[in-house]
Design an enzyme around this catalytic site. Structure first.
Site, short mmCIF file in Angstrom:
data_model
loop_
_atom_site.label_atom_id
_atom_site.label_comp_id
_atom_site.label_asym_id
_atom_site.label_seq_id
_atom_site.Cartn_x
_atom_site.Cartn_y
_atom_site.Cartn_z
CG HIS A 92 -18.63 2.24 7.34
ND1 HIS A 92 -18.07 2.88 6.64
CD2 HIS A 92 -18.03 1.34 8.06
CE1 HIS A 92 -16.64 2.48 6.77
NE2 HIS A 92 -16.81 1.53 7.73
NE ARG A 113 -3.53 -2.50 2.27
CZ ARG A 113 -4.83 -2.63 2.66
NH1 ARG A 113 -5.43 -1.58 3.38
NH2 ARG A 113 -5.40 -3.95 2.68
CE LYS A 169 -15.31 4.57 8.47
NZ LYS A 169 -14.44 4.56 9.92
CB SER A 208 -17.26 -0.52 5.43
OG SER A 208 -16.22 -1.39 5.99
#
Length: 409
Positions: free
Chosen positions: A216, A21, A247, A188
């Site tokens: 979420h 990543r 979020k 999610s």
């Protein structure tokens, strides 16, 4: 032992699997979300962000920014310590009251993140109920898995949203053992939604506690943003709700909400709460302002759902493999980590569109995907540009249909 070689070999193994990543060096710009400045190239460039969890753009909302400015002007930067040692400010008290009210609970308890809240609470529940069995949905978040593992108690894994499997396991368990059903409202990565009321029915039948992760969903669903449990009129039936401030509310931090006794027991017993410096007052103030706004404004939620529907329709009509679900998550299935990263790299470098590849361990191997998160601030032009770019890249990379089919199973 050559320690550094061991570390380098571990990273190389990840690289060899095609799932290394790379952080995107970005800078959000106030007032221009979902646009951001990328520092990936030699000169900064403007990009469109399609993978932010700031679902409603509340991280840019004037009420949130004003509250944070006022808090830092009045209270300074840090909190000064743990909640037990000088780190409880009136901002924290007010925020916990807002959260308890949001979920219709007696109390709420703040943590530095929803991960910490899940990990700490689920582990501590097992210390409070030493013979408890936790029934965990197979697709639960890593933070829930960590908490269940760290509690070192008995656990059972049930198939995602499979009520028959859950009931069979509950029925086979010791009737006298304490039981905790741990699950999420919105998963999610796939975007599926749990049947909360039916799970609560089983919990009552088998005398189990319910632990619901609404990370979420809070802010996004329900009349006041209380989540799927509020939308489904089941909030009063859930014993413990976990949520995030990072979020839909646009700031950072996590929390649980439940009975006064439950929150007090976690407060007194949980190392992850006792020994952690509390959230900065400016963060607590911003989160409280965001929650207050979304309790009374449905404008952002309606616009969000409109943009989600428009994005799904645009991509599906182009023949792109959007995984169907009833939530705001838009997974575009790929099925191979190397291919997934190649596509997202091309999106960034050629089309100025930022979407991270989602690979193992976030999703199982073979189900790699691009996870898109439309916001109220994504325009028709943004959606059209995304559709065009993905169609071009799908053709150029010749994404094998069998990979996509396997990923979507």
């Amino acid at each position: 032992m050559d320690y550094q070689t061991r570390f380098a070999e571990a990273v190389q193994r990840v690289n060899d699997e095609g799932r290394y990543r790379v952080f995107a060096d970005l800078q959000r710009r106030q007032g221009s979300f979902p646009m951001a400045r990328s520092f990936q190239q030699n000169a900064p460039s403007e990009i469109t962000v399609w993978c932010s969890n700031d679902y409603l753009g509340m991280g840019q909302h004037p009420a949130v920014l004003a509250a944070m400015h006022a808090a830092i002007d009045s209270a300074g930067a840090g909190s000064g310590g743990t909640r037990n040692i000088s780190g409880t400010t009136h901002f924290h008290v007010e925020l916990e009251q807002e959260l308890a009210d949001l979920h219709g609970k007696q109390a709420a308890l703040l943590f530095t993140s929803a991960f910490v809240a899940n990990d700490t609470t689920l582990a501590t529940l097992q210390a409070l109920l030493p013979s408890a069995i936790i029934f965990s949905d197979e697709k639960n978040h890593a933070s829930m898995i960590a908490g269940i593992r760290n509690g070192r108690g008995a656990k059972q894994i049930w198939r995602n949203n499979d009520l028959a499997d859950l009931e069979a396991q509950l029925a086979a368990a010791d009737p006298a053992a304490p039981k905790i059903i741990a699950f999420e409202s919105v998963y999610s990565m796939d975007g599926c939604i749990a049947p909360i009321a039916e799970i609560c029915d089983l919990a009552r039948r088998y005398n189990a506690l319910t632990y619901l992760d609404e990370v979420h969903a809070v802010g996004l669903y329900g009349l006041r943003g209380g989540g799927i449990a509020e939308r489904d009129d089941a909030m009063d039936r859930v014993d413990i709700i976990n949520g995030t401030l990072a979020k839909a509310f646009g700031v950072m931090g996590g929390y649980i909400a439940g009975s006064r006794d439950l929150c007090d027991a976690i407060r007194c017993m949980a190392p992850g709460f006792i020994f952690t410096t509390s959230l900065a007052p400016t963060i607590a103030a911003g989160a409280a302002a965001s929650i207050r706004h979304l309790k009374t404004s449905d404008t952002e939620r309606k616009a969000h759902q409109d943009r989600v529907w428009a994005t799904k329709q645009a991509l599906a009509s182009a023949g792109l493999p959007v995984l169907g679900n009833p939530s705001h998550i838009v997974p575009v299935m790929v099925g191979d980590p190397v291919l997934c990263k190649a596509i997202t790299d091309a999106l960034m470098h050629r089309f100025a569109i930022y979407a991270q590849p989602i690979n193992y361990p976030t999703v199982p191997r073979g189900t790699e995907r691009i996870r898109l998160t439309p916001t109220p601030l994504h325009s028709d032009a943004h959606i059209a540009a995304l559709r065009t770019a993905l169609v071009v890249l799908w053709d150029e990379f010749d994404v094998p249909s069998q990979l996509v089919a396997r990923a979507a199973e």
